[in-house]
Design a protein around this motif. Structure first.
Motif, PDB file in Angstrom:
ATOM      1  N   THR A 191     -16.249  98.350  17.921  1.00 29.54           N
ATOM      2  CA  THR A 191     -17.567  98.041  18.475  1.00 29.54           C
ATOM      3  C   THR A 191     -18.625  97.809  17.396  1.00 29.54           C
ATOM      4  O   THR A 191     -19.662  97.186  17.671  1.00 29.54           O
ATOM      5  CB  THR A 191     -18.046  99.158  19.425  1.00 29.54           C
ATOM      6  OG1 THR A 191     -18.103 100.407  18.720  1.00 29.54           O
ATOM      7  CG2 THR A 191     -17.089  99.285  20.601  1.00 29.54           C
ATOM      8  N   GLU A 192     -18.385  98.291  16.180  1.00 26.34           N
ATOM      9  CA  GLU A 192     -19.341  98.069  15.098  1.00 26.34           C
ATOM     10  C   GLU A 192     -19.076  96.769  14.341  1.00 26.34           C
ATOM     11  O   GLU A 192     -19.882  96.361  13.500  1.00 26.34           O
ATOM     12  CB  GLU A 192     -19.301  99.249  14.120  1.00 26.34           C
ATOM     13  CG  GLU A 192     -19.887 100.540  14.710  1.00 26.34           C
ATOM     14  CD  GLU A 192     -19.691 101.744  13.801  1.00 26.34           C
ATOM     15  OE1 GLU A 192     -19.086 101.564  12.709  1.00 26.34           O
ATOM     16  OE2 GLU A 192     -20.132 102.839  14.185  1.00 26.34           O
ATOM     17  N   ASP A 193     -17.965  96.129  14.638  1.00 29.78           N
ATOM     18  CA  ASP A 193     -17.602  94.880  13.968  1.00 29.78           C
ATOM     19  C   ASP A 193     -18.131  93.705  14.798  1.00 29.78           C
ATOM     20  O   ASP A 193     -17.635  93.428  15.885  1.00 29.78           O
ATOM     21  CB  ASP A 193     -16.074  94.790  13.840  1.00 29.78           C
ATOM     22  CG  ASP A 193     -15.625  93.606  12.990  1.00 29.78           C
ATOM     23  OD1 ASP A 193     -16.393  92.629  12.870  1.00 29.78           O
ATOM     24  OD2 ASP A 193     -14.493  93.650  12.468  1.00 29.78           O
ATOM     25  N   GLU A 194     -19.153  93.024  14.280  1.00 37.12           N
ATOM     26  CA  GLU A 194     -19.778  91.940  15.035  1.00 37.12           C
ATOM     27  C   GLU A 194     -18.803  90.809  15.362  1.00 37.12           C
ATOM     28  O   GLU A 194     -18.968  90.108  16.356  1.00 37.12           O
ATOM     29  CB  GLU A 194     -20.971  91.385  14.263  1.00 37.12           C
ATOM     30  CG  GLU A 194     -22.134  92.364  14.157  1.00 37.12           C
ATOM     31  CD  GLU A 194     -23.335  91.757  13.472  1.00 37.12           C
ATOM     32  OE1 GLU A 194     -23.258  90.568  13.091  1.00 37.12           O
ATOM     33  OE2 GLU A 194     -24.356  92.462  13.313  1.00 37.12           O
ATOM     34  N   SER A 195     -17.790  90.638  14.522  1.00 32.55           N
ATOM     35  CA  SER A 195     -16.822  89.566  14.775  1.00 32.55           C
ATOM     36  C   SER A 195     -15.924  89.880  15.970  1.00 32.55           C
ATOM     37  O   SER A 195     -15.210  89.013  16.460  1.00 32.55           O
ATOM     38  CB  SER A 195     -15.957  89.328  13.537  1.00 32.55           C
ATOM     39  OG  SER A 195     -15.066  90.414  13.300  1.00 32.55           O
TER      40      SER A 195
END
Length: 221
Positions: free
Chosen positions: A70-74
C-alpha cells in the motif's frame, strides 16, 4: 477478468481458495505465495487486482507485506484483503490502518468470499459490515495514535455527515435513503471525502471516522 494472488503458508488453504475462485467465469488465480516475501515479489511481477493475504506467515507476515504494497505508489491498483482465523484478530485493525481494503475469516462461506472479491475490486472496500464495524470500533477505542481531528476541517458539513454514515457501516444506497439524495450523489460525497483525507479506500475512511472521534465505538446507526 479479476486476477487474484493467494498468500497463505498453508497449502490446503490456498488449494481450497484456488478451486473456488478458478471455477468462476470472471475470476482467475494469478499466483500463490507461501510467505510475505514471496507475496511481495509476485505482486510486483504479476500486478494482480486483489491479494488474499494471511495475517500470520513466516519470513514476512501479512501485515508488513500489506504495508509494503500500500505504500508503493506503483501498486496503487492492487487491493489487499486480509485473511484471519478469528473475527476479532488483534492485527486486523492495524491491517486496515495500513491500507488493507478489508478482511475475511478463513472459514467464511464460499458465496460470501466470492461477493467480497468482486465487491473490493469494484471499490466497495468494507467487508462483512456488521463484524468489521464492531472490530474497528473495538480497536479504534484502544488506538494510542489518534488521527489529527483538524483533518476533518477540510470537509463540508455534508461530507462529514456522509463520513459518519460510512463509519457506522452504511452502504451508498443506505446513505442515499437516509439523506434523501441519489446513490450517485452519496457516492460523490464519499469519494470527495476520501480524496480530501487521503484515504486509500472506504475501509480507511471508516478507520479515520473512528480515530478522529467523528464516530464513537458502539454507534450502530
Amino acid at each position: 477478468m479479476i486476477r487474484v494472488l493467494l498468500a497463505d503458508d498453508q497449502i490446503l488453504v490456498r488449494a481450497g481458495f484456488r478451486a473456488l475462485l478458478d471455477a468462476q467465469p470472471d475470476i482467475s488465480v494469478a499466483g500463490e505465495a507461501a510467505d510475505g516475501h514471496e507475496a511481495l515479489s509476485l505482486v510486483r511481477e504479476l500486478r494482480p487486482d486483489l491479494v488474499l493475504m494471511d495475517i500470520r506467515m513466516p519470513e514476512l507476515d501479512g501485515l508488513a507485506a500489506t504495508r509494503h504494497i500500500t505504500e508503493d505508489e506503483s501498486l496503487d491498483g492492487v487491493k489487499v484483503v486480509m485473511l484471519t482465523t478469528f473475527e476479532l484478530d488483534e492485527y486486523v485493525f492495524e491491517a486496515l490502518r495500513s491500507g488493507a481494503s478489508g478482511f475475511l475469516v478463513k472459514d467464511t462461506e464460499p458465496d460470501e468470499l466470492l461477493r467480497a472479491v468482486r465487491a473490493v475490486v469494484a471499490g466497495d472496500a468494507l467487508l462483512s459490515p456488521s463484524v468489521t464495524r464492531r472490530l474497528i470500533a473495538e480497536f479504534a477505542a484502544r488506538s494510542k495514535e489518534p488521527a489529527d481531528a483538524a483533518l476533518l476541517a477540510q470537509l463540508t458539513d455534508r461530507e462529514r455527515e456522509v463520513m459518519t454514515l460510512v463509519g457506522i457501516g452504511l452502504s451508498n444506497e443506505e446513505i442515499a435513503r437516509r439523506l434523501v439524495v441519489s446513490p450517485l450523489t452519496a457516492k460523490t460525497h464519499v469519494s470527495r471525502a476520501m480524496v480530501k483525507l487521503g484515504a486509500r479506500d472506504r475501509a480507511q475512511l471508516v478507520v479515520l471516522a473512528y480515530e478522529s472521534g467523528l464516530v464513537r465505538p458502539g454507534w450502530l446507526g
